[in-house]
Design a protein around this motif. Structure first.
Motif, PDB file in Angstrom:
ATOM      1  N   LYS A 145       0.834  -1.200   0.000  1.00 22.38           N
ATOM      2  CA  LYS A 145       0.000   0.000   0.000  1.00 22.38           C
ATOM      3  C   LYS A 145       0.869   1.251   0.000  1.00 22.38           C
ATOM      4  N   THR A 146       0.544   2.172  -0.899  1.00 18.97           N
ATOM      5  CA  THR A 146       1.236   3.453  -0.933  1.00 18.97           C
ATOM      6  C   THR A 146       0.175   4.534  -1.127  1.00 18.97           C
ATOM      7  N   SER A 147       0.579   5.774  -1.103  1.00 23.14           N
ATOM      8  CA  SER A 147      -0.413   6.849  -1.203  1.00 23.14           C
ATOM      9  C   SER A 147      -1.030   6.933  -2.604  1.00 23.14           C
ATOM     10  N   THR A 148      -0.393   6.331  -3.594  1.00 20.09           N
ATOM     11  CA  THR A 148      -1.016   6.291  -4.923  1.00 20.09           C
ATOM     12  C   THR A 148      -1.467   4.880  -5.295  1.00 20.09           C
ATOM     13  N   SER A 149      -1.321   3.957  -4.359  1.00 18.38           N
ATOM     14  CA  SER A 149      -1.887   2.610  -4.544  1.00 18.38           C
ATOM     15  C   SER A 149      -2.472   2.189  -3.189  1.00 18.38           C
ATOM     16  N   PRO A 150      -3.500   2.902  -2.747  1.00 13.86           N
ATOM     17  CA  PRO A 150      -4.014   2.672  -1.393  1.00 13.86           C
ATOM     18  C   PRO A 150      -4.563   1.260  -1.196  1.00 13.86           C
ATOM     19  N   ALA A 151      -4.944   0.600  -2.303  1.00 15.37           N
ATOM     20  CA  ALA A 151      -5.436  -0.768  -2.164  1.00 15.37           C
ATOM     21  C   ALA A 151      -4.296  -1.767  -2.382  1.00 15.37           C
ATOM     22  N   GLY A 152      -3.092  -1.278  -2.492  1.00 16.27           N
ATOM     23  CA  GLY A 152      -1.952  -2.155  -2.748  1.00 16.27           C
ATOM     24  C   GLY A 152      -1.606  -2.160  -4.228  1.00 16.27           C
ATOM     25  N   ARG A 153      -0.320  -2.404  -4.520  1.00 11.68           N
ATOM     26  CA  ARG A 153       0.099  -2.400  -5.929  1.00 11.68           C
ATOM     27  C   ARG A 153      -0.632  -3.488  -6.699  1.00 11.68           C
ATOM     28  N   ASP A 154      -1.340  -3.063  -7.726  1.00 14.10           N
ATOM     29  CA  ASP A 154      -2.083  -3.999  -8.573  1.00 14.10           C
ATOM     30  C   ASP A 154      -1.199  -4.359  -9.763  1.00 14.10           C
ATOM     31  N   VAL A 155      -0.660  -5.569  -9.724  1.00 14.40           N
ATOM     32  CA  VAL A 155       0.324  -5.928 -10.767  1.00 14.40           C
ATOM     33  C   VAL A 155      -0.321  -6.080 -12.142  1.00 14.40           C
ATOM     34  N   THR A 156      -1.648  -6.159 -12.194  1.00 18.15           N
ATOM     35  CA  THR A 156      -2.276  -6.241 -13.523  1.00 18.15           C
ATOM     36  C   THR A 156      -2.285  -4.877 -14.198  1.00 18.15           C
ATOM     37  N   LYS A 157      -2.149  -3.832 -13.397  1.00 14.11           N
ATOM     38  CA  LYS A 157      -2.137  -2.494 -13.995  1.00 14.11           C
ATOM     39  C   LYS A 157      -0.762  -1.822 -13.900  1.00 14.11           C
ATOM     40  N   ALA A 158      -0.056  -2.086 -12.799  1.00 13.15           N
ATOM     41  CA  ALA A 158       1.232  -1.414 -12.594  1.00 13.15           C
ATOM     42  C   ALA A 158       2.402  -2.325 -12.926  1.00 13.15           C
ATOM     43  N   GLY A 159       2.104  -3.566 -13.276  1.00 15.85           N
ATOM     44  CA  GLY A 159       3.191  -4.498 -13.543  1.00 15.85           C
ATOM     45  C   GLY A 159       3.871  -4.924 -12.258  1.00 15.85           C
ATOM     46  N   PHE A 160       4.880  -5.774 -12.384  1.00 19.42           N
ATOM     47  CA  PHE A 160       5.606  -6.249 -11.207  1.00 19.42           C
ATOM     48  C   PHE A 160       6.782  -5.316 -10.907  1.00 19.42           C
ATOM     49  N   PRO A 161       7.263  -5.363  -9.696  1.00 16.65           N
ATOM     50  CA  PRO A 161       8.416  -4.518  -9.348  1.00 16.65           C
ATOM     51  C   PRO A 161       9.603  -4.794 -10.272  1.00 16.65           C
ATOM     52  N   ILE A 162      10.306  -3.762 -10.632  1.00 17.94           N
ATOM     53  CA  ILE A 162      11.449  -3.923 -11.546  1.00 17.94           C
ATOM     54  C   ILE A 162      12.690  -4.312 -10.750  1.00 17.94           C
ATOM     55  N   ARG A 163      13.313  -5.398 -11.197  1.00 19.88           N
ATOM     56  CA  ARG A 163      14.563  -5.821 -10.547  1.00 19.88           C
ATOM     57  C   ARG A 163      15.718  -5.207 -11.342  1.00 19.88           C
ATOM     58  N   MET A 164      16.208  -4.095 -10.864  1.00 24.99           N
ATOM     59  CA  MET A 164      17.211  -3.339 -11.632  1.00 24.99           C
ATOM     60  C   MET A 164      18.529  -4.100 -11.785  1.00 24.99           C
ATOM     61  N   ALA A 165      18.987  -4.720 -10.707  1.00 23.50           N
ATOM     62  CA  ALA A 165      20.290  -5.402 -10.797  1.00 23.50           C
ATOM     63  C   ALA A 165      20.236  -6.493 -11.864  1.00 23.50           C
ATOM     64  N   GLU A 166      19.153  -7.274 -11.825  1.00 30.47           N
ATOM     65  CA  GLU A 166      19.017  -8.355 -12.805  1.00 30.47           C
ATOM     66  C   GLU A 166      18.917  -7.775 -14.217  1.00 30.47           C
ATOM     67  N   LEU A 167      18.112  -6.707 -14.347  1.00 30.61           N
ATOM     68  CA  LEU A 167      17.901  -6.101 -15.657  1.00 30.61           C
ATOM     69  C   LEU A 167      19.230  -5.606 -16.239  1.00 30.61           C
ATOM     70  N   LEU A 168      19.999  -4.905 -15.432  1.00 30.85           N
ATOM     71  CA  LEU A 168      21.260  -4.345 -15.932  1.00 30.85           C
ATOM     72  C   LEU A 168      22.290  -5.448 -16.195  1.00 30.85           C
ATOM     73  N   ALA A 169      22.156  -6.534 -15.432  1.00 33.17           N
ATOM     74  CA  ALA A 169      23.129  -7.627 -15.608  1.00 33.17           C
ATOM     75  C   ALA A 169      22.931  -8.344 -16.935  1.00 33.17           C
ATOM     76  N   THR A 170      21.766  -8.131 -17.581  1.00 34.74           N
ATOM     77  CA  THR A 170      21.564  -8.785 -18.887  1.00 34.74           C
ATOM     78  C   THR A 170      22.376  -8.107 -19.991  1.00 34.74           C
ATOM     79  N   LEU A 171      22.840  -6.907 -19.732  1.00 33.96           N
ATOM     80  CA  LEU A 171      23.606  -6.195 -20.765  1.00 33.96           C
ATOM     81  C   LEU A 171      24.928  -6.913 -21.004  1.00 33.96           C
ATOM     82  N   LYS A 172      25.315  -6.985 -22.252  1.00 36.44           N
ATOM     83  CA  LYS A 172      26.533  -7.729 -22.583  1.00 36.44           C
ATOM     84  C   LYS A 172      27.799  -6.988 -22.141  1.00 36.44           C
ATOM     85  N   THR A 173      27.713  -5.670 -22.128  1.00 37.34           N
ATOM     86  CA  THR A 173      28.892  -4.872 -21.748  1.00 37.34           C
ATOM     87  C   THR A 173      29.380  -5.273 -20.353  1.00 37.34           C
TER      88      THR A 173
END
Lengths: 256, 186, 363
Positions: A145-173
């Motif tokens: 629950k947050t002030s802009t998701s008072p009913a809790g994060r709805d993953v059908t509309k807001a998607g799932f939390p972004i895992r930045m470390a994993e995302l950046l680790a996919t880069l070949k560089t």
């Protein structure tokens, strides 16, 4: 600062004497200290330039005893790129929260990492917008629950939390990408190693380095400081596994 | 006003119209003239028609945009459709008759047919069609000297490409002959 | 160096090198991509550095970071790209950073087109970003002037610690003219001598480059510090050119950039017809030649002022402001890439002469 020979613990030289404005129980202070200790121990302070984000740590330059600049929201990696490319002999780091880095600044961090810019990013993930008063972040947990998701994060509309470390680790560089946490002394010690390694790799001109650090926000989570530490263990750690995701000093698949 | 000369080079992309215009501009500058070379730019550059304007003057040049040029060197049919009617009264129109089988049907300008591609092939390479045209224009108008033109071409091409230079010189000679006829008549 | 025939875009790149500005950040956009295509090989030859950023948003902020080093840095872009940089421009102005930005303008609004236009006057001169700030804005009318202004703009940027913008229409970037560069190229700045650049807190206290002032008084102080610079800039940096201006002029034309050259052709042709028209070409759009334009407009024989732009009328508002409407002002322009012709300028002059002579008789 005292030079008492009996001193066994003191403020790192890279930190200033100012008292921080952070809320009680917030772990920004701990993370600041880990960065400052790393700069001290590697002898980098006099060559260091930090880039402040927009978010709770917007005033970070008041707490550090090294040169700093204040970026626009999300743009710290672009400033760091500009600075480091122009002064490759200096040590540059950005310190960014989850709204700053994973939302408005997603473009800048991905491209800086992909170009292999030789600066260090400390990414503080506390699953919420702190400074603006507890709105939903890209890293907010499902049903949190947050002030802009008072009913809790709805993953059908807001998607799932972004895992930045994993995302950046996919880069070949080649880069150093890791995730730590600071909710127990053991995790603090481990995260310090990650941050110090990130700066060491920059100092050796090796690669881009980013350490994501799971942090707390008792004020906006509405949980007391101790409960917040427990909340990291119970809710964040399972979704955001700790560890090293990419390491230029390890071959692919090698345990870190 | 009388000291200013304007010419449009227009054709398909790849026919060397930009290069011909640039070489003229380099040459005029070398001879101490004020000069502007201005291209059309944008999507039409990519595959469609290409054109550039060259302005040469003894004095400071005002407008770089020339809507009614004194002369035009036209390399293909679409360019003739576009520029044929814009040439100033009393002006000069050179048409690449190898590729264009019509004329402008204007009686208030001097019109010359230059079989650029045929001549170019004859002297050794279809690629120098633009140089045939440029030489015809230079000979007809005396805008620059051939001596400087050759010097600048050599400079731009580099003296290592001797064979290519020779072909270009031949293209110049043929174009010049055609252009000179107009100058003599005019 | 001998005269060279160069495309405006490439000449701008070389001019930056001549000015000792070896750090360039950019994103491709028509009609100025040739600058990056030139500098990507030219800068490494002189020990410089080019980053092709992922967006103009990133470019602006790379400039912000790079400017804090105290070295000379710059970018080039075109209208939509400059819009994306407004955030960083506002921050750099607020943080007192010297930087040079080139806008080779194309038609807008929106994606608009790629043909030459002058429709970003308001954005450049009146402030495209947020907050109490100004840019020094310079408008060249030839490739040589673009080179000269490019070199000078770095000096201005450093003198006042402010962003400077050069705006040229697409033609300035695309056309080739003969151009001369300084014999001696300037060395890169040595930031270790700077009293504001971030060089590392060695033997001195830590420095912060920022535009954040949460305390109202401190923010006002920063804005007043900026304003004090703008007062100096308005005093010292006014640039303009007069063409065939005399007491015989019946009409005064105001125009800038390439448009002014087109007006010169019209003025020359009108002169042959014994119609006396003068031209005032502001070179610095900010600071605007206020007193100077008022003086020219006030000349006794001038019936009216004609402002001509490749827009639907932007600078004309400054012309009205500074001439205090002592003379009637007419506007003529085209936009979207349509360039007003000398013939159209002449026709407008004929029309005005008729109209205002009649008006004069009536009164």
């Amino acid at each position: 600062m005292s030079s008492n020979p009996n001193t066994i613990f003191k403020r790192p030289e890279s930190l200033s004497d100012n008292i921080t404005h952070y809320c009680p129980g917030c772990t920004h202070g701990v993370i600041h200290r880990l960065v400052a200790e790393s700069l001290d121990e590697l002898g980098l302070r006099e060559r260091a330039v930090g880039v402040a984000p927009v978010g709770c740590s917007v005033l970070i330059y008041n707490y550090f005893n090294c040169d700093f600049m204040e970026a626009a929201h999300g743009r710290a990696p672009a400033l760091a790129t500009g600075f480091k490319r122009t002064r490759p002999d200096m040590i540059v780091f950005t310190y960014q929260g989850d709204g700053d880095l994973a939302s408005i600044g997603m473009g800048e961090i991905v491209h800086a990492a992909n170009r292999g810019e030789k600066f260090t990013t400390i990414f503080v993930n506390n699953a919420i917008y702190g400074m603006t008063g507890g709105q939903k972040a890209p890293t907010t947990m499902p049903l949190q629950k947050t002030s802009t998701s008072p009913a809790g994060r709805d993953v059908t509309k807001a998607g799932f939390p972004i895992r930045m470390a994993e995302l950046l680790a996919t880069l070949k560089t080649p880069s150093f990408i890791a995730r730590g946490a600071v909710h127990t002394p053991m995790h603090i010690v481990q995260t310090k190693k990650l941050i110090k390694k990130a700066f060491r790799l920059q100092n050796e001109n090796k690669c881009f380095s980013l350490v994501e650090v799971l942090s707390t926000c008792p004020t906006n989570w509405g949980i007391d400081p101790n409960g917040s530490l427990q909340w990291v263990t119970d809710n964040m750690q399972p979704y955001y596994p700790l560890g090293v995701y990419k390491d230029p000093e390890k071959k692919n698949g090698e345990e870190s | 006003m009388a000291t200013q000369k304007e010419v449009v080079f227009a054709g398909f992309g790849g026919q060397g119209v930009m290069t011909a215009g640039q070489l003229l501009a380099y040459t005029a500058m070398e001879e101490g003239k004020q000069v502007i070379w201005i291209p059309s730019y944008g999507p039409e550059m990519r595959g469609g028609t290409a054109n550039c304007t060259v302005v040469v003057s003894d004095n400071r040049i005002g407008s770089p945009v020339i809507n009614t040029p004194q002369s035009a060197c036209i390399f293909n049919r679409p360019s003739l459709d576009r520029f044929g009617a814009t040439i100033k009264k009393g002006g000069l129109l050179l048409i690449n008759s190898s590729l264009i089988d019509i004329t402008s049907e204007r009686d208030d300008i001097t019109e010359v047919l230059v079989p650029c591609n045929d001549i170019a092939s004859k002297v050794g390479s279809a690629r120098v069609a633009n140089m045939v045209m440029l030489a015809a224009y230079v000979a007809a108008t005396d805008i620059v000297s051939f001596k400087t033109l050759k010097k600048m071409l050599t400079e731009k091409l580099g003296s290592r490409k001797k064979e290519l230079l020779e072909i270009n010189y031949k293209a110049f000679d043929e174009g010049r002959k055609l252009g000179k006829k107009i100058a003599d008549k005019g | 160096m001998a005269k060279k025939l160069m495309k405006g875009n490439e000449a701008l790149g070389e001019a930056a090198i001549a000015a000792g500005a070896l750090n360039y950040f950019a994103y491709p956009i028509t009609p100025q991509s040739e600058v990056a295509e030139y500098l990507c090989w030219r800068l490494p030859q002189v020990g410089g550095n080019f980053v092709q950023a992922e967006s103009e948003v990133a470019v602006g902020n790379m400039l912000f970071g790079a400017a804090a080093t105290g070295k000379r840095i710059f970018t080039t872009s075109s209208s939509p790209g400059i819009s994306l940089m407004q955030e960083a421009i506002s921050y750099m102005a607020g943080a007192h950073l010297p930087v040079v930005l080139i806008n080779i303008m194309r038609g807008g609004p929106g994606l608009g087109g790629i043909l030459p236009a002058q429709s970003d006057y308001f954005q450049a001169v009146k402030g495209g970003g947020h907050g109490d700030y100004r840019l020094v804005v310079l408008a060249p009318a030839s490739v040589q002037e673009a080179v000269d202004l490019m070199i000078e703009s770095f000096d201005i940027a450093e003198r006042y610690l402010t962003p400077v913008m050069i705006i040229g229409d697409g033609m300035i970037g695309q056309m080739m003219e003969s151009v001369e560069f300084p014999k001696k190229y300037r060395q890169q700045n040595d930031p270790s001598k700077s009293d504001w650049a971030l060089t590392g807190a060695k033997g001195r206290s830590a420095r912060v480059v920022k535009s954040l002032f949460l305390d109202g008084k401190k923010l006002e102080d920063n804005c007043l510090k900026l304003e004090a610079k703008y007062v100096e800039i308005r005093k010292n940096e006014v640039k303009y050119e007069l063409y065939k201006v005399s007491n015989k002029n019946k009409v005064l034309i105001t125009a800038y950039g390439t448009m002014a050259r087109i007006c010169q052709t019209a003025i020359d042709e009108l002169e042959e017809e014994k119609i006396s028209v003068g031209l005032m070409r502001p070179i610095s759009l900010y600071p605007f030649p206020e007193k100077e334009m008022f003086k020219e407009a006030n000349k006794p024989n001038i019936l009216a002022i004609l402002d001509i732009e490749m827009s639907t009328g932007q600078m004309v508002e400054d012309v009205e402001r500074v001439t205090k409407s002592i003379k009637p002002i007419e506007f003529f322009g085209h936009t979207g890439g349509i360039v007003p012709t000398p013939e159209e300028v002449k026709d407008k002059v004929y029309e005005m002469l008729k109209k205002f002579k009649k008006d004069k008789k009536k009164s």
